[in-house]
Scaffold this motif. Structure first.
Motif, mmCIF file in Angstrom:
data_model
loop_
_atom_site.group_PDB
_atom_site.id
_atom_site.type_symbol
_atom_site.label_atom_id
_atom_site.label_comp_id
_atom_site.label_asym_id
_atom_site.label_seq_id
_atom_site.Cartn_x
_atom_site.Cartn_y
_atom_site.Cartn_z
ATOM 1 N N ARG A 169 0.830 -1.207 0.000
ATOM 2 C CA ARG A 169 0.000 0.000 0.000
ATOM 3 C C ARG A 169 0.864 1.256 0.000
ATOM 4 O O ARG A 169 0.560 2.232 -0.692
ATOM 5 C CB ARG A 169 -0.935 0.004 1.213
ATOM 6 N N VAL A 170 1.944 1.248 0.760
ATOM 7 C CA VAL A 170 2.852 2.391 0.776
ATOM 8 C C VAL A 170 3.376 2.661 -0.629
ATOM 9 O O VAL A 170 3.346 3.790 -1.130
ATOM 10 C CB VAL A 170 4.027 2.149 1.747
ATOM 11 N N GLY A 171 3.897 1.615 -1.275
ATOM 12 C CA GLY A 171 4.452 1.804 -2.616
ATOM 13 C C GLY A 171 3.422 2.223 -3.630
ATOM 14 O O GLY A 171 3.722 2.996 -4.549
ATOM 15 N N ARG A 172 2.199 1.741 -3.469
ATOM 16 C CA ARG A 172 1.145 1.994 -4.453
ATOM 17 C C ARG A 172 0.580 3.400 -4.359
ATOM 18 O O ARG A 172 0.239 4.006 -5.380
ATOM 19 C CB ARG A 172 0.041 0.950 -4.265
ATOM 20 N N ARG A 173 0.517 3.963 -3.109
ATOM 21 C CA ARG A 173 -0.244 5.214 -3.026
ATOM 22 C C ARG A 173 0.263 6.246 -2.034
ATOM 23 O O ARG A 173 -0.343 7.315 -1.923
ATOM 24 C CB ARG A 173 -1.697 4.889 -2.711
ATOM 25 N N ALA A 174 1.352 5.999 -1.319
ATOM 26 C CA ALA A 174 1.780 6.951 -0.290
ATOM 27 C C ALA A 174 2.947 7.805 -0.761
ATOM 28 O O ALA A 174 3.705 7.427 -1.664
ATOM 29 C CB ALA A 174 2.168 6.204 0.986
ATOM 30 N N ASP A 175 3.094 8.956 -0.099
ATOM 31 C CA ASP A 175 4.263 9.811 -0.327
ATOM 32 C C ASP A 175 5.444 9.366 0.513
ATOM 33 O O ASP A 175 6.568 9.819 0.286
ATOM 34 C CB ASP A 175 3.917 11.269 0.014
ATOM 35 N N GLY A 176 5.184 8.507 1.520
ATOM 36 C CA GLY A 176 6.280 8.062 2.365
ATOM 37 C C GLY A 176 5.874 6.894 3.230
ATOM 38 O O GLY A 176 4.694 6.560 3.367
ATOM 39 N N TRP A 177 6.899 6.283 3.840
ATOM 40 C CA TRP A 177 6.717 5.142 4.732
ATOM 41 C C TRP A 177 7.168 5.533 6.128
ATOM 42 O O TRP A 177 8.280 6.035 6.313
ATOM 43 C CB TRP A 177 7.542 3.958 4.234
ATOM 44 N N LEU A 178 6.312 5.287 7.121
ATOM 45 C CA LEU A 178 6.655 5.488 8.516
ATOM 46 C C LEU A 178 7.185 4.164 9.056
ATOM 47 O O LEU A 178 6.417 3.238 9.352
ATOM 48 C CB LEU A 178 5.428 5.945 9.306
ATOM 49 N N ALA B 108 6.614 -2.314 -5.331
ATOM 50 C CA ALA B 108 5.202 -1.951 -5.427
ATOM 51 C C ALA B 108 5.022 -0.613 -6.139
ATOM 52 O O ALA B 108 4.092 -0.438 -6.937
ATOM 53 C CB ALA B 108 4.574 -1.905 -4.038
ATOM 54 N N ALA B 109 5.903 0.335 -5.857
ATOM 55 C CA ALA B 109 5.833 1.635 -6.531
ATOM 56 C C ALA B 109 6.059 1.484 -8.030
ATOM 57 O O ALA B 109 5.348 2.094 -8.847
ATOM 58 C CB ALA B 109 6.857 2.591 -5.921
ATOM 59 N N GLU B 110 7.028 0.671 -8.404
ATOM 60 C CA GLU B 110 7.307 0.462 -9.828
ATOM 61 C C GLU B 110 6.113 -0.183 -10.525
ATOM 62 O O GLU B 110 5.755 0.207 -11.653
ATOM 63 C CB GLU B 110 8.560 -0.395 -9.980
ATOM 64 N N ARG B 111 5.482 -1.171 -9.874
ATOM 65 C CA ARG B 111 4.310 -1.813 -10.479
ATOM 66 C C ARG B 111 3.165 -0.824 -10.661
ATOM 67 O O ARG B 111 2.358 -0.958 -11.598
ATOM 68 C CB ARG B 111 3.837 -2.985 -9.606
ATOM 69 N N ALA B 112 3.092 0.169 -9.754
ATOM 70 C CA ALA B 112 2.026 1.176 -9.845
ATOM 71 C C ALA B 112 2.392 2.325 -10.775
ATOM 72 O O ALA B 112 1.611 3.277 -10.899
ATOM 73 C CB ALA B 112 1.714 1.719 -8.449
ATOM 74 N N GLY B 113 3.549 2.243 -11.418
ATOM 75 C CA GLY B 113 3.972 3.304 -12.326
ATOM 76 C C GLY B 113 4.447 4.554 -11.621
ATOM 77 O O GLY B 113 4.407 5.652 -12.194
ATOM 78 N N ARG B 114 4.921 4.405 -10.383
ATOM 79 C CA ARG B 114 5.386 5.536 -9.602
ATOM 80 C C ARG B 114 6.909 5.484 -9.467
ATOM 81 O O ARG B 114 7.523 4.418 -9.608
ATOM 82 C CB ARG B 114 4.748 5.531 -8.206
ATOM 83 N N ASP B 115 7.499 6.624 -9.169
ATOM 84 C CA ASP B 115 8.944 6.709 -8.972
ATOM 85 C C ASP B 115 9.276 6.191 -7.581
ATOM 86 O O ASP B 115 8.920 6.832 -6.588
ATOM 87 C CB ASP B 115 9.408 8.157 -9.126
ATOM 88 N N PRO B 116 9.966 5.063 -7.457
ATOM 89 C CA PRO B 116 10.268 4.542 -6.112
ATOM 90 C C PRO B 116 11.169 5.464 -5.312
ATOM 91 O O PRO B 116 11.126 5.455 -4.073
ATOM 92 C CB PRO B 116 10.944 3.199 -6.395
ATOM 93 N N ASP B 117 11.978 6.279 -5.993
ATOM 94 C CA ASP B 117 12.836 7.217 -5.272
ATOM 95 C C ASP B 117 12.045 8.361 -4.657
ATOM 96 O O ASP B 117 12.568 9.096 -3.818
ATOM 97 C CB ASP B 117 13.904 7.786 -6.214
#
Length: 298
Positions: free
Chosen positions: A196-205, A224-233
């Protein structure tokens, strides 16, 4: 990359008083700490159904007295002008989503756009029962709550239809100062939470943990971010540490600083320390934090 170093704002135990909140908030900003963070604890049951996720599994007795996180951060906002204000972690499911959106927006507006909205599921079935919220289905409820927050923050007019609530087409203002919304950070350590963090959050706590485990969890988020088309960095990592300094159950400042420095060297964005279980008073808390910051950032 420079690692930020922040503090848990005074909130519980002997620190649950306005004098401590004001003194630490003002001095933390004056000393250049990066953020003030507030947690969310409602009660300490006499016979808890769930083990506390830390230490020996026993809820610290200091948690029997715990100030509301948003009220504490609003007080800190009133006596500061630059330091960031974050929740780590607000138990999102306890609050009706539209009211939560209003509260978070208000804090962002009153602070001039300094809010980091950190949300999580919580861990206590007793606290869920006390707030009248079902324990079952809590993950789906969190996703729906985030959808509602984003809609209220973004749209005008707003309309929401969710399994447990609905918002008719309405004007809801003001909108947050930070656009499109305050940074949304999510807590959690399970595979589903990390996804969920990778898919839709700005950060991980995150929490202070062995570096290899931290790296593995961060890799899960990146995938997860890459699969969602987001920049993991672009997914920020904020690490909370709750050290106890010295004593039979604690460690030395040097040992704690070394562990936190190893975490900082992995490339996390911010570390903050909660010293309310070990500091004697606000001055001692600030001095301990200063010493740990120097050990981590040197």
């Amino acid at each position: 990359m420079t690692v930020g170093f922040g503090l848990a704002v005074p909130q519980y135990g002997r620190f649950a008083c306005p004098e401590a909140v004001v003194a630490v908030a003002r001095e933390a900003e004056a000393r250049g700490f990066s953020g003030l963070w507030a947690g969310d604890r409602l009660l300490t049951p006499l016979s808890p159904r769930d083990r506390y996720p830390g230490g020996d599994g026993t809820i610290p007795p200091e948690h029997r007295t715990f100030l509301d996180p948003l009220a504490v951060l609003t007080t800190a906002a009133a006596v500061t002008s630059r330091i960031r204000l974050g929740t780590s972690t607000l138990n999102a499911n306890w609050y009706p989503p539209v009211l939560l959106a209003r509260s978070l927006t208000t804090l962002d507006v009153l602070s001039g756009g300094r809010l980091d909205a950190g949300l999580g599921l919580g861990w206590s079935r007793d606290e869920y029962a006390a707030t009248g919220v079902p324990w079952k289905g809590r993950a789906a409820r969190l996703d729906a709550a985030i959808d509602t927050l984003e809609a209220v923050w973004r749209d005008d007019p707003v309309a929401v239809s969710a399994p447990g609530w609905s918002v008719p087409p309405s004007h809801i203002g003001p909108k947050p100062v930070q656009r499109p919304h305050p940074p949304l950070l999510l807590a959690g350590f399970s595979p589903a939470a990390l996804e969920r963090v990778g898919r839709r959050a700005d950060g991980w706590l995150a929490a202070a943990m062995p570096v290899p485990l931290l790296a593995d969890m961060r890799d899960t988020i990146r995938r997860a971010a890459e699969r969602a088309g987001r920049d993991p960095d672009g997914v920020r990592v904020v690490v909370r540490a709750n050290p106890v300094v010295s004593g039979t159950a604690g460690a030395t400042v040097e040992e704690i600083g070394g562990r936190l420095r190893a975490i900082a060297e992995t490339g996390v964005h911010e570390i903050f320390v909660d010293l309310q279980l070990t500091a004697r008073d606000p001055a001692h808390l600030l001095d301990l934090a200063e010493t740990l910051r120097e050990a981590v950032l040197r």
